[in-house]
Design an enzyme around this catalytic site. Structure first.
Site, mmCIF file in Angstrom:
data_model
loop_
_atom_site.group_PDB
_atom_site.id
_atom_site.type_symbol
_atom_site.label_atom_id
_atom_site.label_comp_id
_atom_site.label_asym_id
_atom_site.label_seq_id
_atom_site.Cartn_x
_atom_site.Cartn_y
_atom_site.Cartn_z
ATOM 1 N N PHE A 133 0.830 -1.207 0.000
ATOM 2 C CA PHE A 133 0.000 0.000 0.000
ATOM 3 C C PHE A 133 0.865 1.259 0.000
ATOM 4 O O PHE A 133 0.722 2.157 0.818
ATOM 5 C CB PHE A 133 -0.950 -0.024 1.204
ATOM 6 C CG PHE A 133 -2.242 0.724 0.968
ATOM 7 C CD1 PHE A 133 -3.056 0.405 -0.103
ATOM 8 C CD2 PHE A 133 -2.633 1.749 1.822
ATOM 9 C CE1 PHE A 133 -4.246 1.090 -0.322
ATOM 10 C CE2 PHE A 133 -3.824 2.438 1.617
ATOM 11 C CZ PHE A 133 -4.632 2.106 0.542
ATOM 12 N N ARG A 146 2.485 4.270 -2.827
ATOM 13 C CA ARG A 146 1.795 5.298 -3.637
ATOM 14 C C ARG A 146 0.934 4.683 -4.724
ATOM 15 O O ARG A 146 -0.174 5.125 -4.979
ATOM 16 C CB ARG A 146 2.823 6.234 -4.261
ATOM 17 C CG ARG A 146 3.611 7.017 -3.233
ATOM 18 C CD ARG A 146 4.626 7.888 -3.932
ATOM 19 N NE ARG A 146 5.546 8.488 -2.994
ATOM 20 C CZ ARG A 146 6.710 7.943 -2.628
ATOM 21 N NH1 ARG A 146 7.085 6.779 -3.120
ATOM 22 N NH2 ARG A 146 7.497 8.562 -1.783
ATOM 23 N N ILE A 147 1.468 3.635 -5.402
ATOM 24 C CA ILE A 147 0.694 3.041 -6.506
ATOM 25 C C ILE A 147 -0.507 2.290 -5.939
ATOM 26 O O ILE A 147 -1.632 2.407 -6.448
ATOM 27 C CB ILE A 147 1.581 2.119 -7.378
ATOM 28 C CG1 ILE A 147 2.777 2.904 -7.933
ATOM 29 C CG2 ILE A 147 0.759 1.526 -8.532
ATOM 30 C CD1 ILE A 147 3.813 2.061 -8.680
ATOM 31 N N ARG A 184 3.682 -4.776 4.541
ATOM 32 C CA ARG A 184 4.672 -5.198 5.542
ATOM 33 C C ARG A 184 4.595 -4.367 6.826
ATOM 34 O O ARG A 184 4.587 -4.870 7.913
ATOM 35 C CB ARG A 184 6.077 -5.058 4.951
ATOM 36 C CG ARG A 184 6.728 -6.387 4.652
ATOM 37 C CD ARG A 184 8.063 -6.185 4.041
ATOM 38 N NE ARG A 184 8.047 -4.969 3.194
ATOM 39 C CZ ARG A 184 9.068 -4.524 2.510
ATOM 40 N NH1 ARG A 184 10.195 -5.162 2.546
ATOM 41 N NH2 ARG A 184 8.984 -3.440 1.761
ATOM 42 N N THR A 228 2.770 -1.188 9.247
ATOM 43 C CA THR A 228 1.415 -0.730 9.565
ATOM 44 C C THR A 228 1.146 0.597 8.860
ATOM 45 O O THR A 228 1.953 1.523 8.922
ATOM 46 C CB THR A 228 1.286 -0.554 11.096
ATOM 47 O OG1 THR A 228 1.637 -1.800 11.689
ATOM 48 C CG2 THR A 228 -0.132 -0.181 11.493
ATOM 49 N N ALA A 251 3.274 -5.159 -10.584
ATOM 50 C CA ALA A 251 4.434 -4.872 -9.730
ATOM 51 C C ALA A 251 5.710 -5.397 -10.399
ATOM 52 O O ALA A 251 6.335 -4.685 -11.199
ATOM 53 C CB ALA A 251 4.210 -5.478 -8.360
ATOM 54 N N ARG A 252 6.058 -6.634 -10.116
ATOM 55 C CA ARG A 252 7.184 -7.281 -10.773
ATOM 56 C C ARG A 252 6.817 -8.744 -10.990
ATOM 57 O O ARG A 252 6.167 -9.365 -10.144
ATOM 58 C CB ARG A 252 8.456 -7.193 -9.919
ATOM 59 C CG ARG A 252 9.157 -5.846 -9.991
ATOM 60 C CD ARG A 252 9.765 -5.573 -11.360
ATOM 61 N NE ARG A 252 10.481 -4.312 -11.441
ATOM 62 C CZ ARG A 252 9.962 -3.179 -11.924
ATOM 63 N NH1 ARG A 252 8.726 -3.146 -12.364
ATOM 64 N NH2 ARG A 252 10.699 -2.081 -11.988
ATOM 65 N N GLU A 282 10.855 -11.288 -18.416
ATOM 66 C CA GLU A 282 10.427 -10.507 -19.570
ATOM 67 C C GLU A 282 11.620 -10.019 -20.387
ATOM 68 O O GLU A 282 12.657 -9.739 -19.799
ATOM 69 C CB GLU A 282 9.536 -9.329 -19.136
ATOM 70 C CG GLU A 282 10.141 -8.365 -18.135
ATOM 71 C CD GLU A 282 9.112 -7.349 -17.609
ATOM 72 O OE1 GLU A 282 8.065 -7.747 -17.077
ATOM 73 O OE2 GLU A 282 9.389 -6.152 -17.770
ATOM 74 N N HIS A 301 4.333 -4.833 -20.132
ATOM 75 C CA HIS A 301 4.903 -3.888 -19.159
ATOM 76 C C HIS A 301 4.618 -2.423 -19.554
ATOM 77 O O HIS A 301 5.531 -1.637 -19.790
ATOM 78 C CB HIS A 301 6.415 -4.120 -18.998
ATOM 79 C CG HIS A 301 6.963 -3.626 -17.682
ATOM 80 N ND1 HIS A 301 8.022 -4.220 -17.048
ATOM 81 C CD2 HIS A 301 6.600 -2.587 -16.888
ATOM 82 C CE1 HIS A 301 8.299 -3.566 -15.923
ATOM 83 N NE2 HIS A 301 7.434 -2.568 -15.800
ATOM 84 N N GLY A 353 2.786 -0.254 -17.660
ATOM 85 C CA GLY A 353 2.336 0.536 -16.503
ATOM 86 C C GLY A 353 2.590 2.031 -16.607
ATOM 87 O O GLY A 353 1.675 2.830 -16.442
HETATM 88 C C1 DGY Z 1 9.063 1.072 -12.782
HETATM 89 O O1 DGY Z 1 9.122 2.290 -12.729
HETATM 90 O O2 DGY Z 1 9.463 0.359 -11.872
HETATM 91 C C2 DGY Z 1 8.507 0.476 -14.029
HETATM 92 O O3 DGY Z 1 8.039 -0.804 -13.810
HETATM 93 C C3 DGY Z 1 9.571 0.471 -15.104
HETATM 94 O O4 DGY Z 1 10.734 -0.005 -14.570
#
Ligand code: DGY
Length: 323
Positions: free
Chosen positions: A156, A158-159, A180, A182, A241-242, A271, A289, A291
């Site tokens: 939780f 910013r994204i 992770r 609080t 995320a990853r 990837e 990817h 995002g």
């Molecule tokens: C980030 O900003 O982490 C994007 O996934 C590109 O790396």
């Protein structure tokens, strides 16, 4: 005084490259091919600053050399698990990233995936383009409603919070959080969110699970076979995320067996190579990817790197220092 020599490991938006050239001696990568470890090693030996991205694996072996010229790795991107932080620290190399600027667009892509997979948009488009659509009928391509459902957010920051904002205020979703540390109750209450202690308690309660935690070894395969089993058979898993956060072979199996209803992935462990177990699965939406990939955000990320570099070469603490 000579301009600091900086290397951009990939091609960047033109206006950012031009902006950097005003103050720095810039070497770009016009071929835009990812650099291998030999090239990265050479870069650390010869440039004052290297500006890497997620495609550059700056592991311990790349730092394992003498005579390094580089003083700062100003990463283009918020995630920096591709840089061995301990190795950078041990070599007195500063690392910066680009937080905040990409939060909204990354959350937009997570929403896109969530809507696409729940409403079967990928399947529908494939059907239409294949000329296989038979026209409207009451039982055609029935999906799952998104509005009003429960969204579980893992990570939780910013994204994750931007995702909660969209889901809660735009779609009336109930927000559950797993993090992770609080989270400040005031932040949670902004989104009507509730934080749960353990991932295992949280997963069975969610209609959608969206991953927004960092990658790297700490979270590798956080979502594994056992955890997929804890999800509802009607639930969907979203990852912006990853890739390494999910065991994608276990995910492929869960999707094929309908242990969960579907998944939306924007990131992958190796990837751009995609685990072939994922190929051809209908209840899976995959994006390459994307995002942060809007003009506004990619330029903003570049300018944020420039601000970090400027601070560093002015002898100040860069705002986004992470190592
Ligand atoms: C980030 O900003 O982490 C994007 O996934 C590109 O790396």
């Amino acid at each position: 005084m000579a301009k600091p020599r900086i290397l951009l490991t990939r091609k960047w938006p033109k206006q950012v490259e031009q902006h950097l050239a005003k103050r720095y001696d810039v070497t770009g990568n016009p071929s835009d091919q990812p650099m291998d470890s030999t090239q990265l090693k050479a870069a650390l030996r010869s440039f004052d600053a290297v500006l890497p991205t997620v495609t550059d694996k700056l592991d311990d072996a790349v730092f394992d050399q003498g005579n390094m010229q580089v003083k700062i790795l100003a990463n283009y991107g918020v995630g920096f698990a591709h840089i061995d932080s301990d190795a950078a620290k041990n070599n007195n190399i500063v690392v910066t990233n680009t937080p905040e600027i990409l939060s909204e667009c990354t959350a937009d892509i997570a929403m896109t995936l969530m809507l696409m997979v729940a409403r079967r948009a990928g399947e529908g488009e494939r059907q239409l383009r294949a000329g296989a659509w038979q026209g409207w009928h009451p039982t055609h391509m029935i999906g799952s409603k998104v509005s009003g459902k429960t969204l579980g957010i893992i990570g939780f920051g910013r994204i994750g919070q931007e995702m909660a904002r969209r889901a809660h205020f735009g779609f009336g979703m109930k927000i559950l959080v797993q993090n992770r540390s609080t989270i400040d109750p005031e932040i949670l209450s902004e989104y009507g969110a509730t934080q749960l202690e353990s991932v295992d308690d949280f997963l069975p309660l969610c209609d959608f699970v969206s991953l927004h935690c960092p990658g790297g070894s700490a979270n590798r395969h956080l979502i594994n076979r056992q955890r997929l089993d804890l999800m509802k058979p009607t639930a969907f898993l979203i990852n912006t995320a990853r890739g390494e956060v999910i065991d994608d072979s276990a995910l492929a199996k869960a999707l094929k067996q309908k242990d969960i209803a579907g998944a939306g992935l924007d990131v992958f462990e190796r990837e751009p190579d995609i685990n072939q177990d994922l190929a051809g699965i209908e209840n899976l939406v995959m994006l390459p990817h994307l995002g942060s990939s809007t003009a506004e955000t990619r330029i903003g990320m570049g300018l944020r790197v420039a601000d970090n570099l400027d601070a560093f070469f002015d002898g100040c603490e860069p705002k986004d220092r992470v190592v």
